[in-house]
Design an enzyme around this catalytic site. Structure first.
Site, PDB file in Angstrom:
ATOM      1  N   ASP A  82       0.845  -1.194   0.000  1.00 58.03           N
ATOM      2  CA  ASP A  82       0.000   0.000   0.000  1.00 58.03           C
ATOM      3  C   ASP A  82       0.887   1.253   0.000  1.00 58.03           C
ATOM      4  OD1 ASP A  82      -2.432   1.384   0.172  1.00 58.03           O
ATOM      5  OD2 ASP A  82      -2.418   1.382   2.373  1.00 58.03           O
ATOM      6  N   ASP A 104       2.196   5.080  -5.560  1.00 58.54           N
ATOM      7  CA  ASP A 104       1.514   6.332  -5.222  1.00 58.54           C
ATOM      8  C   ASP A 104       2.329   7.527  -5.712  1.00 58.54           C
ATOM      9  OD1 ASP A 104       0.218   8.481  -4.227  1.00 58.54           O
ATOM     10  OD2 ASP A 104       0.228   7.838  -2.132  1.00 58.54           O
ATOM     11  N   GLU A 134      -2.860   6.114  -8.013  1.00 53.76           N
ATOM     12  CA  GLU A 134      -3.790   7.139  -7.502  1.00 53.76           C
ATOM     13  C   GLU A 134      -3.680   8.384  -8.352  1.00 53.76           C
ATOM     14  OE1 GLU A 134      -3.899   7.585  -3.247  1.00 53.76           O
ATOM     15  OE2 GLU A 134      -4.180   9.758  -3.359  1.00 53.76           O
ATOM     16  N   HIS A 182      -7.201  10.039   4.697  1.00 56.03           N
ATOM     17  CA  HIS A 182      -6.634   8.997   5.565  1.00 56.03           C
ATOM     18  C   HIS A 182      -6.712   9.468   7.013  1.00 56.03           C
ATOM     19  CE1 HIS A 182      -4.431   8.199   1.700  1.00 56.03           C
ATOM     20  NE2 HIS A 182      -4.799   6.978   2.009  1.00 56.03           N
ATOM     21  N   GLY A 183      -7.014   8.549   7.904  1.00 52.16           N
ATOM     22  CA  GLY A 183      -7.082   8.907   9.320  1.00 52.16           C
ATOM     23  C   GLY A 183      -8.401   9.596   9.633  1.00 52.16           C
ATOM     24  N   THR A 235      -7.461   2.962  10.139  1.00 52.21           N
ATOM     25  CA  THR A 235      -7.461   3.727  11.392  1.00 52.21           C
ATOM     26  C   THR A 235      -8.464   3.193  12.414  1.00 52.21           C
ATOM     27  OG1 THR A 235      -6.713   5.674  10.216  1.00 52.21           O
ATOM     28  CG2 THR A 235      -7.727   6.058  12.351  1.00 52.21           C
TER      29      THR A 235
END
Ligand code: 13P
Length: 286
Positions: A82, A104, A134, A182-183, A235
């Site tokens: 990832d 990425d 991405e 993210h998060g 997360t």
């Protein structure tokens, strides 16, 4: 069952109108909890190791463990790198045994993202591995556990550029920026579902939603209905595991380290099972 690639499972998820969970593991106990839950639920799984987590484990040893374990399981397992951010990390990951990689280049200018992604696709082909890339940029990271992150519309994926990107690079799956981070989220997440539908209309490869933690079941259902076939999720598992440990410690009785790990794993299993239900992944077997 042999270890598989994104190509082996995501097109079917797209056809069935469901998504496969891409669950990040940062250690063996978390990986075991995820894999065991997916066996119990009888669903395919994408077990992801993120480059930012490499500091928590020995990658070669972890992959050796995961490959041996996954090969014995009765479900399809993708071992996915990832957010690999450089060609070197992609090549190393392929050599060590990932069956799938994400390159990425989303922070790079378009042409540089294309060039890096093309190089990753060419390299992955030598290993029979699949590639996700991405376009647009999903912000946020693990450093923002307290204040959270807000999505920036300036970073959202442009549908026409996405179509061009997929044609130019030959990727197997495309991560899109449509409002997730993210998060933890700053405020309530808002997904640009019309934008997602526009991307889906011009891009044929399966689409990927990063930043799954914090979204509602309805968010997932709406996104999956518009072509999301892979959901990245970390997360909430991490925070749920920590909470389980805190609860156990708060009971005030003496506990050993294995008790903490076992409590954390039980909570991760609950979260993963819930997400599998929300993603509709069991439709894959129907
Ligand atoms: P969350 O940690 O927000 O669930 O995102 C995970 C992710 O997108 C990993 O690539």
């Amino acid at each position: 069952m042999p270890i598989v690639t994104l190509r082996d499972i995501l097109p079917l998820a797209q056809t069935k109108g469901c998504a496969v969970g891409s669950f990040n593991a940062a250690d063996v106990s978390m990986a075991d909890a995820i894999l065991d839950t997916c066996v119990q639920e009888n669903v395919p799984v994408i077990l992801s190791l993120a480059e930012v987590h490499y500091r928590y484990f020995d990658l070669a040893d972890f992959l050796t463990y995961l490959r041996a374990k996954a090969a014995k399981l009765p479900i399809p397992v993708v071992l996915h790198l990832d957010h690999g951010t450089s060609f070197g990390v992609i090549r190393q990951g392929l050599e060590l045994g990932f069956s799938s990689v994400m390159i990425d280049g989303s922070a790079l200018p378009y042409e540089e993202n294309v060039a890096l992604t093309k190089a990753a696709v060419k390299e992955a082909a030598c290993f029979g591995a699949s590639v996700e890339a991405e376009l647009g940029h999903v912000a946020g990271g693990e450093g923002n556990l307290v204040e959270g992150t807000a999505a920036n519309p300036a970073d959202f994926t442009d549908p026409e550029q996405a179509a061009r990107f997929v044609a130019e690079t030959g990727v197997d799956a495309l991560a899109v920026a449509i409002g997730t981070v993210h998060g933890p989220y700053q405020g309530k997440p808002h997904l640009e579902l019309e934008l997602l539908a526009k991307i889906r209309a011009v891009v044929s490869v399966p689409l990927v939603l990063h930043g799954g933690s914090g979204l509602s079941p309805d968010d997932f259902h709406q996104a999956i209905a518009r072509g999301i076939a892979k959901v990245n999720f970390f997360t909430e598992n991490s925070l749920a595991a920590v909470q389980a440990i805190q609860e156990l410690l708060a009971q005030g009785r003496p506990v050993g380290y294995p008790d903490l790990i076992t409590a954390a794993q039980a909570r991760v299993r609950e979260v993963v099972a819930r997400q599998i239900e929300i993603f509709g992944t069991r439709k894959m077997a129907e």
